[in-house]
Write an enzyme that holds these catalytic residues in place. Structure first.
Site, PDB file in Angstrom:
ATOM      1  N   GLN A 125     -16.323 -13.077  14.394  1.00  0.00           N
ATOM      2  CA  GLN A 125     -15.751 -12.665  13.112  1.00  0.00           C
ATOM      3  C   GLN A 125     -15.954 -13.809  12.115  1.00  0.00           C
ATOM      4  O   GLN A 125     -15.497 -14.927  12.367  1.00  0.00           O
ATOM      5  CB  GLN A 125     -14.256 -12.387  13.290  1.00  0.00           C
ATOM      6  CG  GLN A 125     -13.545 -11.931  12.036  1.00  0.00           C
ATOM      7  CD  GLN A 125     -12.029 -11.930  12.216  1.00  0.00           C
ATOM      8  OE1 GLN A 125     -11.501 -12.679  13.042  1.00  0.00           O
ATOM      9  NE2 GLN A 125     -11.336 -11.118  11.464  1.00  0.00           N
ATOM     10  N   SER A 128     -12.963 -16.240   7.534  1.00  0.00           N
ATOM     11  CA  SER A 128     -12.351 -17.396   6.878  1.00  0.00           C
ATOM     12  C   SER A 128     -13.409 -18.277   6.236  1.00  0.00           C
ATOM     13  O   SER A 128     -14.529 -18.425   6.751  1.00  0.00           O
ATOM     14  CB  SER A 128     -11.579 -18.225   7.902  1.00  0.00           C
ATOM     15  OG  SER A 128     -10.604 -17.446   8.538  1.00  0.00           O
ATOM     16  N   SER A 160     -14.479 -17.891  15.814  1.00  0.00           N
ATOM     17  CA  SER A 160     -14.347 -18.029  17.270  1.00  0.00           C
ATOM     18  C   SER A 160     -15.604 -17.549  17.985  1.00  0.00           C
ATOM     19  O   SER A 160     -16.121 -16.471  17.667  1.00  0.00           O
ATOM     20  CB  SER A 160     -13.159 -17.201  17.782  1.00  0.00           C
ATOM     21  OG  SER A 160     -11.965 -17.629  17.203  1.00  0.00           O
ATOM     22  N   GLU A 243      -6.831  -5.921  14.911  1.00  0.00           N
ATOM     23  CA  GLU A 243      -6.591  -7.271  15.422  1.00  0.00           C
ATOM     24  C   GLU A 243      -5.088  -7.498  15.617  1.00  0.00           C
ATOM     25  O   GLU A 243      -4.650  -8.043  16.616  1.00  0.00           O
ATOM     26  CB  GLU A 243      -7.161  -8.292  14.428  1.00  0.00           C
ATOM     27  CG  GLU A 243      -6.981  -9.731  14.860  1.00  0.00           C
ATOM     28  CD  GLU A 243      -7.672 -10.719  13.932  1.00  0.00           C
ATOM     29  OE1 GLU A 243      -7.893 -10.366  12.753  1.00  0.00           O
ATOM     30  OE2 GLU A 243      -7.978 -11.838  14.387  1.00  0.00           O
TER      31      GLU A 243
HETATM   32  C1  LIG Z   1      -7.612 -20.135  17.416  1.00  0.00           C
HETATM   33  C2  LIG Z   1      -8.065 -19.625  16.081  1.00  0.00           C
HETATM   34  C3  LIG Z   1      -9.108 -18.722  16.028  1.00  0.00           C
HETATM   35  C4  LIG Z   1      -9.572 -18.263  14.795  1.00  0.00           C
HETATM   36  N1  LIG Z   1     -10.652 -17.420  14.802  1.00  0.00           N
HETATM   37  C5  LIG Z   1     -11.149 -16.989  13.628  1.00  0.00           C
HETATM   38  C6  LIG Z   1     -12.306 -16.161  13.617  1.00  0.00           C
HETATM   39  O1  LIG Z   1     -12.854 -15.806  14.658  1.00  0.00           O
HETATM   40  N2  LIG Z   1     -12.802 -15.784  12.426  1.00  0.00           N
HETATM   41  C7  LIG Z   1     -12.230 -16.151  11.243  1.00  0.00           C
HETATM   42  O2  LIG Z   1     -12.724 -15.734  10.200  1.00  0.00           O
HETATM   43  N3  LIG Z   1     -11.135 -16.957  11.213  1.00  0.00           N
HETATM   44  C8  LIG Z   1     -10.589 -17.383  12.384  1.00  0.00           C
HETATM   45  N4  LIG Z   1      -9.488 -18.223  12.387  1.00  0.00           N
HETATM   46  C9  LIG Z   1      -8.945 -18.685  11.111  1.00  0.00           C
HETATM   47  C10 LIG Z   1      -7.600 -18.064  10.745  1.00  0.00           C
HETATM   48  O3  LIG Z   1      -7.747 -16.715  10.383  1.00  0.00           O
HETATM   49  C11 LIG Z   1      -6.995 -18.912   9.604  1.00  0.00           C
HETATM   50  O4  LIG Z   1      -6.740 -20.196  10.115  1.00  0.00           O
HETATM   51  C12 LIG Z   1      -5.713 -18.302   9.074  1.00  0.00           C
HETATM   52  O5  LIG Z   1      -5.959 -17.086   8.419  1.00  0.00           O
HETATM   53  C13 LIG Z   1      -4.992 -19.263   8.104  1.00  0.00           C
HETATM   54  O6  LIG Z   1      -5.862 -19.706   7.113  1.00  0.00           O
HETATM   55  P1  LIG Z   1      -6.014 -21.273   6.803  1.00  0.00           P
HETATM   56  O7  LIG Z   1      -6.260 -21.966   8.097  1.00  0.00           O
HETATM   57  O8  LIG Z   1      -7.018 -21.419   5.727  1.00  0.00           O
HETATM   58  O9  LIG Z   1      -4.588 -21.742   6.312  1.00  0.00           O
HETATM   59  P2  LIG Z   1      -4.003 -21.576   4.842  1.00  0.00           P
HETATM   60  O10 LIG Z   1      -4.295 -20.212   4.338  1.00  0.00           O
HETATM   61  O11 LIG Z   1      -4.468 -22.737   4.026  1.00  0.00           O
HETATM   62  O12 LIG Z   1      -2.455 -21.690   5.096  1.00  0.00           O
HETATM   63  C14 LIG Z   1      -1.783 -22.958   5.261  1.00  0.00           C
HETATM   64  C15 LIG Z   1      -0.283 -22.676   5.381  1.00  0.00           C
HETATM   65  O13 LIG Z   1       0.209 -22.071   4.161  1.00  0.00           O
HETATM   66  C16 LIG Z   1       0.859 -20.846   4.457  1.00  0.00           C
HETATM   67  N5  LIG Z   1       0.605 -19.874   3.388  1.00  0.00           N
HETATM   68  C17 LIG Z   1      -0.587 -19.605   2.816  1.00  0.00           C
HETATM   69  N6  LIG Z   1      -0.441 -18.624   1.897  1.00  0.00           N
HETATM   70  C18 LIG Z   1       0.870 -18.260   1.909  1.00  0.00           C
HETATM   71  C19 LIG Z   1       1.634 -17.290   1.201  1.00  0.00           C
HETATM   72  N7  LIG Z   1       1.082 -16.465   0.294  1.00  0.00           N
HETATM   73  N8  LIG Z   1       2.959 -17.183   1.469  1.00  0.00           N
HETATM   74  C20 LIG Z   1       3.539 -17.994   2.404  1.00  0.00           C
HETATM   75  N9  LIG Z   1       2.859 -18.939   3.097  1.00  0.00           N
HETATM   76  C21 LIG Z   1       1.542 -19.071   2.864  1.00  0.00           C
HETATM   77  C22 LIG Z   1       0.249 -20.389   5.754  1.00  0.00           C
HETATM   78  O14 LIG Z   1       1.101 -19.480   6.440  1.00  0.00           O
HETATM   79  C23 LIG Z   1       0.031 -21.681   6.509  1.00  0.00           C
HETATM   80  O15 LIG Z   1       1.247 -22.066   7.120  1.00  0.00           O
HETATM   81  C24 LIG Z   1      -8.978 -18.695  13.593  1.00  0.00           C
HETATM   82  C25 LIG Z   1      -7.904 -19.601  13.634  1.00  0.00           C
HETATM   83  C26 LIG Z   1      -7.448 -20.065  14.859  1.00  0.00           C
HETATM   84  C27 LIG Z   1      -6.317 -21.043  14.874  1.00  0.00           C
END
Ligand SMILES: Cc1cc2nc3c(=O)[nH]c(=O)nc-3n(C[C@H](O)[C@H](O)[C@H](O)COP(=O)(O)OP(=O)(O)OC[C@H]3O[C@@H](n4cnc5c(N)ncnc54)[C@H](O)[C@@H]3O)c2cc1C
Length: 386
Positions: A125, A128, A160, A243
């Site tokens: 996928q 992100s 992933s 998902e």
């Molecule tokens: C093990 C693992 C596997 C993954 N696999 C994939 C994959 O296969 N494909 C893929 O595309 N992505 C993948 N991801 C990425 C995952 O989808 C993102 O990490 C997740 O959506 C959070 O985005 P970010 O890391 O950019 O954090 P951010 O969006 O920067 O968030 C940082 C913090 O701010 C908070 N926050 C952000 N916006 C808001 C809001 N509007 N209101 C309240 N709080 C908020 C969040 O909850 C978080 O605590 C994976 C992540 C992990 C850990």
């Protein structure tokens, strides 16, 4: 509600259980986050496909066996109870496939699903981006119209299994100047196409469980657009709801972990009046509650219902159940919970499972995002400031 299984379901469970007992390797496969483990998992998937068990609820023409969704839940329970390997193609089987069933063309389903069922093509996928995680609508990667298709440019991250996978699916901004959820297109692309660079990222365990994907004018034919160009957000909601709401994390995963936790408690504690006994019971009840809730979900789907924003309740529930269950195991083990490898209790499943459980409240949309969805779309509360 009738919670008894019919004869066909019982026969299906017996058949699956017998096949798994005869075929699941005694030794666990190496981690699929290594090249060797990835290849071993592909071979296991081909064996499952040969037995008609890779994707039981799909139509037989695509490599399934026309089982009901309830039978799929039963299959998953048996699969985890047998200690079979995690599904290397889980993002394909459980996220891209439902999306193709809902929004794909007949040609796409015929071309993509049989190879997915055999894991000849493993999918990642690619949603992100460095500046677009929770707020995926702010994504910047682009799809530019060219003769016969699209050219993709930009950067995806945290993908992933992309380190070893074959293809990926993602959202791209295809209408220049469009904003937020509008003007996005959902496309599939080959991870080995000219212009694609995959850079693995190690996870907490040191293995390259993720990758960054750099796209430099990567050509994708029109045949690899899912749904209508510009309508990608609507298509993406199908992927996200699967998902979060059903297929990526079925009850079987948590039921088998809860059973293993009860077993661990009997070996390590066994005192029914201890505080840990309460936590073990809570975890077991949580897994069973999720199983019953999922029976309700699949019954609703079989009756023509759809997965909607209630998927966020589901995701929040199982991700926290998983953390609590593994924390309880580590507390039961005390200092031995730090051990890994063959000499560790239960071959080190508890610390490894704990580390992965910590990612549950992040991937597939963080806790905060699920709570926002529940507040706004299920409870009808006013939108908070963004
Ligand atoms: C093990 C693992 C596997 C993954 N696999 C994939 C994959 O296969 N494909 C893929 O595309 N992505 C993948 N991801 C990425 C995952 O989808 C993102 O990490 C997740 O959506 C959070 O985005 P970010 O890391 O950019 O954090 P951010 O969006 O920067 O968030 C940082 C913090 O701010 C908070 N926050 C952000 N916006 C808001 C809001 N509007 N209101 C309240 N709080 C908020 C969040 O909850 C978080 O605590 C994976 C992540 C992990 C850990």
């Amino acid at each position: 509600m009738d919670l008894e299984f019919g004869d066909a379901d019982v026969a299906f469970r017996d058949e699956v259980r017998a096949w798994l007992a005869a075929n699941v390797p005694a030794e666990p496969l190496p981690s699929f986050d290594t090249a060797e483990g990835f290849a071993a998992h592909r071979a296991w998937e081909a064996k499952l496909a040969d037995a008609g068990l890779a994707a039981v609820s799909w139509p037989a023409e695509f490599g399934g066996r026309d089982a009901t969704m309830l039978q799929w839940v039963i299959f998953e329970e048996e699969y985890y109870a047998a200690g079979a390997a995690l599904r290397v193609n889980q993002n394909g089987l459980f996220m891209l496939a439902p999306t193709l069933f809902n929004h794909g063309t007949d040609e796409q389903r015929a071309r993509i699903l049989p190879a997915m069922a055999r894991s000849e093509r493993v999918w990642a996928q690619a949603w992100s981006e460095p500046e677009a995680g929770s707020d995926i609508a702010s994504l910047r990667s682009t799809a530019t119209r060219v003769d016969g298709g699209w050219k993709l440019s930009g950067q995806k991250t945290w993908s992933s299994r992309a380190a070893f996978a074959d293809g990926a699916f993602g959202l791209f901004r295809s209408e220049p100047g469009s904003e937020r959820h509008r003007g996005l297109t959902y496309l599939m692309f080959d991870l080995r196409a000219p212009g694609v660079t995959v850079r693995p990222i190690p996870q907490l365990d040191g293995q390259p469980g993720f990758a960054e994907i750099f796209l430099d004018e990567v050509f994708v034919p029109d045949a690899d657009v899912i749904g209508e160009p510009g309508q990608g957000w609507r298509v993406a909601m199908t992927t996200a709801n699967n998902e979060r709401g059903l297929s990526l994390r079925s009850p079987g995963r948590f039921l088998s972990a809860a059973d293993a936790l009860v077993d661990l408690w009997e070996r390590e504690d066994g005192d029914t009046s201890s505080a840990d006994a309460q936590r073990v019971a809570d975890a077991w009840i949580g897994a069973r509650a999720y199983q019953l809730y999922t029976f309700g979900t699949v019954t609703r789907l079989q009756d023509g219902g759809e997965l909607g924003p209630e998927s966020s309740v589901n995701k929040l529930f199982w991700s926290h159940l998983d953390v609590a269950l593994h924390e309880t195991a580590l507390d039961l083990l005390g200092p031995r919970g730090e051990l890994t490898g063959d000499s560790a209790p239960d071959a080190g499943r508890w610390p490894a499972g704990y580390l992965f459980s910590l990612a549950g409240p992040i991937y597939g949309g963080t806790d905060q995002i699920q709570r926002n969805t529940i507040a706004e779309r299920l409870l009808g509360l006013p939108r908070g400031a963004r």
